[in-house]
Design a protein around this motif. Structure first.
Motif, PDB file in Angstrom:
ATOM      1  N   GLY A  64       0.819  -1.202   0.000  1.00  0.00           N
ATOM      2  CA  GLY A  64       0.000   0.000   0.000  1.00  0.00           C
ATOM      3  C   GLY A  64       0.855   1.255   0.000  1.00  0.00           C
ATOM      4  O   GLY A  64       2.002   1.257   0.470  1.00  0.00           O
ATOM      5  N   LEU A  65       0.283   2.340  -0.522  1.00  0.00           N
ATOM      6  CA  LEU A  65       1.010   3.607  -0.611  1.00  0.00           C
ATOM      7  C   LEU A  65       0.083   4.757  -0.240  1.00  0.00           C
ATOM      8  O   LEU A  65      -1.034   4.863  -0.766  1.00  0.00           O
ATOM      9  CB  LEU A  65       1.551   3.814  -2.032  1.00  0.00           C
ATOM     10  CG  LEU A  65       2.273   5.135  -2.292  1.00  0.00           C
ATOM     11  CD1 LEU A  65       3.610   5.158  -1.544  1.00  0.00           C
ATOM     12  CD2 LEU A  65       2.497   5.348  -3.789  1.00  0.00           C
ATOM     13  N   ASP A  66       0.545   5.624   0.664  1.00  0.00           N
ATOM     14  CA  ASP A  66      -0.164   6.855   0.993  1.00  0.00           C
ATOM     15  C   ASP A  66       0.479   7.998   0.225  1.00  0.00           C
ATOM     16  O   ASP A  66       1.701   8.176   0.254  1.00  0.00           O
ATOM     17  CB  ASP A  66      -0.090   7.135   2.495  1.00  0.00           C
ATOM     18  CG  ASP A  66      -0.857   6.106   3.302  1.00  0.00           C
ATOM     19  OD1 ASP A  66      -1.913   5.649   2.834  1.00  0.00           O
ATOM     20  OD2 ASP A  66      -0.385   5.740   4.402  1.00  0.00           O
ATOM     21  N   VAL A  67      -0.340   8.780  -0.485  1.00  0.00           N
ATOM     22  CA  VAL A  67       0.136   9.925  -1.256  1.00  0.00           C
ATOM     23  C   VAL A  67      -0.509  11.170  -0.675  1.00  0.00           C
ATOM     24  O   VAL A  67      -1.732  11.336  -0.724  1.00  0.00           O
ATOM     25  CB  VAL A  67      -0.212   9.777  -2.746  1.00  0.00           C
ATOM     26  CG1 VAL A  67       0.313  10.982  -3.532  1.00  0.00           C
ATOM     27  CG2 VAL A  67       0.356   8.479  -3.316  1.00  0.00           C
ATOM     28  N   GLY A  68       0.333  12.047  -0.122  1.00  0.00           N
ATOM     29  CA  GLY A  68      -0.204  13.257   0.484  1.00  0.00           C
ATOM     30  C   GLY A  68      -0.831  14.184  -0.526  1.00  0.00           C
ATOM     31  O   GLY A  68      -1.875  14.785  -0.272  1.00  0.00           O
ATOM     32  N   THR A 119       5.046   4.254   2.213  1.00  0.00           N
ATOM     33  CA  THR A 119       4.504   2.910   2.013  1.00  0.00           C
ATOM     34  C   THR A 119       3.880   2.415   3.305  1.00  0.00           C
ATOM     35  O   THR A 119       4.276   2.830   4.407  1.00  0.00           O
ATOM     36  CB  THR A 119       5.604   1.934   1.571  1.00  0.00           C
ATOM     37  OG1 THR A 119       6.633   1.890   2.571  1.00  0.00           O
ATOM     38  CG2 THR A 119       6.197   2.372   0.238  1.00  0.00           C
ATOM     39  N   ARG A 120       2.906   1.542   3.191  1.00  0.00           N
ATOM     40  CA  ARG A 120       2.241   0.976   4.359  1.00  0.00           C
ATOM     41  C   ARG A 120       2.982  -0.290   4.770  1.00  0.00           C
ATOM     42  O   ARG A 120       2.594  -1.416   4.442  1.00  0.00           O
ATOM     43  CB  ARG A 120       0.784   0.673   4.045  1.00  0.00           C
ATOM     44  CG  ARG A 120      -0.021   1.930   3.731  1.00  0.00           C
ATOM     45  CD  ARG A 120      -1.405   1.606   3.224  1.00  0.00           C
ATOM     46  NE  ARG A 120      -2.108   2.813   2.770  1.00  0.00           N
ATOM     47  CZ  ARG A 120      -3.235   2.792   2.085  1.00  0.00           C
ATOM     48  NH1 ARG A 120      -3.806   1.616   1.785  1.00  0.00           N
ATOM     49  NH2 ARG A 120      -3.799   3.921   1.694  1.00  0.00           N
ATOM     50  N   GLN A 121       4.060  -0.100   5.499  1.00  0.00           N
ATOM     51  CA  GLN A 121       4.924  -1.178   5.970  1.00  0.00           C
ATOM     52  C   GLN A 121       5.322  -0.892   7.412  1.00  0.00           C
ATOM     53  O   GLN A 121       5.223   0.253   7.870  1.00  0.00           O
ATOM     54  CB  GLN A 121       6.179  -1.274   5.092  1.00  0.00           C
ATOM     55  CG  GLN A 121       5.901  -1.661   3.650  1.00  0.00           C
ATOM     56  CD  GLN A 121       7.161  -1.601   2.803  1.00  0.00           C
ATOM     57  OE1 GLN A 121       7.624  -0.518   2.461  1.00  0.00           O
ATOM     58  NE2 GLN A 121       7.695  -2.766   2.457  1.00  0.00           N
TER      59      GLN A 121
END
Length: 469
Positions: A78-82, A101-103
């Motif tokens: 998963g990836l969070d993009v502001g 990244t969601r790690q």
């Protein structure tokens, strides 16, 4: 010689831990690890940009959501993009901000900007002419997981790297510039780099220049491809010296890749080198020698895992900080202080481990100061020490064998069980020098009989050994 390996030999308590003596060579190949992150982000960002160009009315929020969705589809992470901002004039481009990244240990970047030419966009070709990366933070385990996920999905049936109707250019990424890219080693030490990479087809670096940020003295690496061959000239300036050479990549008929190289470190200030990588050295002086690297594997990850170096080094003069070995045979034993050396030489090998640990093996170590000569060998894994040494008053004749134990932060010098027994016998026959001679005999008997004393019990401190008469 991997310069960082000399630093590893002399790590001390309270010192931060950075890359170790294969250090600059291993850092020379760290761009490969960065590429794993860049590839995934570029594919996601490029596809998001393509959609934005095709659907001119995508909002920035929609573009950010598309990028995150495609990133997870391509890597399984998963990836969070502001925020995401795209433009179509004067050239197409997209800027991604505050990525994570969601790690468990997220990979982060403050800003990634990608630039694509109009011609490639209209042909639905994934081609990025420039990438700018600011404030990225990378960590080994997270990078490995990201790379494994990307490779697994790329090999999946029906996978298409470019998306529906898209093709990938011969050189998908032409130029990468990064500023303050921080590499976090397994022990939490952070080292920041800035530089630029230019690629040829098949992800071959054409040129590269990397600088270590905030080093006490400029530390840079320059890489230049030799024509169209898979050979690169490597020029390293670090710690007031140079570490130049050449490396090459070959592929066997069975698909196995082999990386090899030869280097010549010259006039490297070991203490300054250690400080550059946030270490504190107890061996000071300037080192020169020769170094070789090699690795084999069927992919990039395997090459990194099996990375191996071998270095022969020589320092004239040198100094041991923290120990006065000339007091070893006194009543007080080893004292704090300094040991000036006329010469310090040896061979060090490093081998990457499956779990990220690096084993350092030092052999043929030899330190001389006047009549005192010390020889030995040492192995370091996960900062645990194991080895043996001998302190000779007359080279190879009167020696005191020692067991090296403990940790890098708290090394311990101990007499082996056989040496203690031999020393007692020697003292009874010939007081004074007989202790040292008997200790050496006891050590040899111990080896012949296969006696392996416990690591802690049954051993005595290195001093006092032979009282002065």
């Amino acid at each position: 010689m991997s310069c960082a390996a000399v630093g590893q030999l002399a790590d001390r308590p309270g010192a931060a831990r950075g890359p170790t003596l294969g250090g600059m060579l291993r850092h020379a190949s760290r761009w490969k690890r960065w590429t794993l992150l860049i590839v995934g982000l570029l594919l996601a960002g490029g596809l998001g940009l393509g959609w934005a160009a095709h659907h001119f009315f995508l909002s920035n929020a929609q573009a950010a959501a598309r990028v995150a969705a495609q990133f997870e589809q391509r890597t399984g992470v998963g990836l969070d993009v502001g925020a995401a901002h795209w433009r179509l004039w004067p050239t197409p481009g997209v800027v991604l901000e505050r990525l994570a990244t969601r790690q468990p240990q997220p990979l982060r970047a403050q800003r990634i900007a990608l630039h694509m030419p109009w011609r490639a966009l209209l042909r639905r070709e994934l081609r990025v002419t420039g990438v700018e990366i600011d404030g990225a933070v990378l960590q080994r385990e997270s990078m490995h997981a990201l790379g494994e996920g990307f490779r697994a999905r790329r090999k999946a049936p029906g996978a298409n790297a470019g998306g529906s109707g898209w093709t990938v250019a011969e050189v998908p990424v032409e130029d990468v510039r990064f500023r303050h890219l921080t590499w976090v080693n397994p022990r939490g030490v952070e080292l920041a780099y800035s530089g630029q990479l230019r690629f040829d087809p098949a992800w071959r670096p054409a040129q590269a220049e990397v600088a270590l940020d905030d080093a006490p003295e400029p530390a840079t690496l320059k890489l230049r491809r030799q024509g169209s061959d898979d050979r690169w000239a490597v020029d390293i300036a670090v710690a007031g010296g140079s570490w130049n050479g050449e490396t090459q990549l070959s592929r066997a008929d069975d698909g196995q890749m082999h990386l090899s190289g030869r280097f010549a470190p010259r006039n490297i200030d070991v203490a300054l080198l250690a400080a550059s990588f946030k270490r504190h050295a107890v061996v000071s002086g300037r080192a020169s020698g020769s170094s070789e690297i090699d690795s084999s594997g069927d992919n990039l990850g395997a090459l990194i895992t099996h990375f191996h170096t071998r270095t022969v080094f020589d320092m004239r003069p040198a100094r041991i900080e923290g120990f006065d070995l000339t007091q070893l045979l006194s009543k007080q034993g080893v004292k704090a202080g300094r040991t000036p050396l006329d010469r310090f030489s040896g061979t060090v090998e490093t081998q990457n481990g499956q779990q990220g640990g690096i084993r350092f093996s030092y052999s043929k170590l030899r330190a001389s100061s006047g009549l005192l000569v010390a020889t030995g060998q040492l192995s370091v894994l996960n900062r645990q020490l194991e080895g043996e040494a001998a302190i000779d008053l007359v080279d190879g004749v009167v020696g005191l064998p020692l067991k090296i134990d403990g940790t890098v932060e708290k090394p311990v010098l101990l007499l082996t069980g056989g040496a203690v027994a031999g020393a007692a016998v020697g003292t009874a026959v010939l007081p004074g020098a007989g202790t040292a001679i008997g200790a050496r005999i006891g050590q040899q008997l111990e080896r012949l009989l296969g006696d392996k004393p416990p690591k802690k019990s049954g051993q005595a401190p290195a001093g006092p050994a032979a009282p002065r008469r």
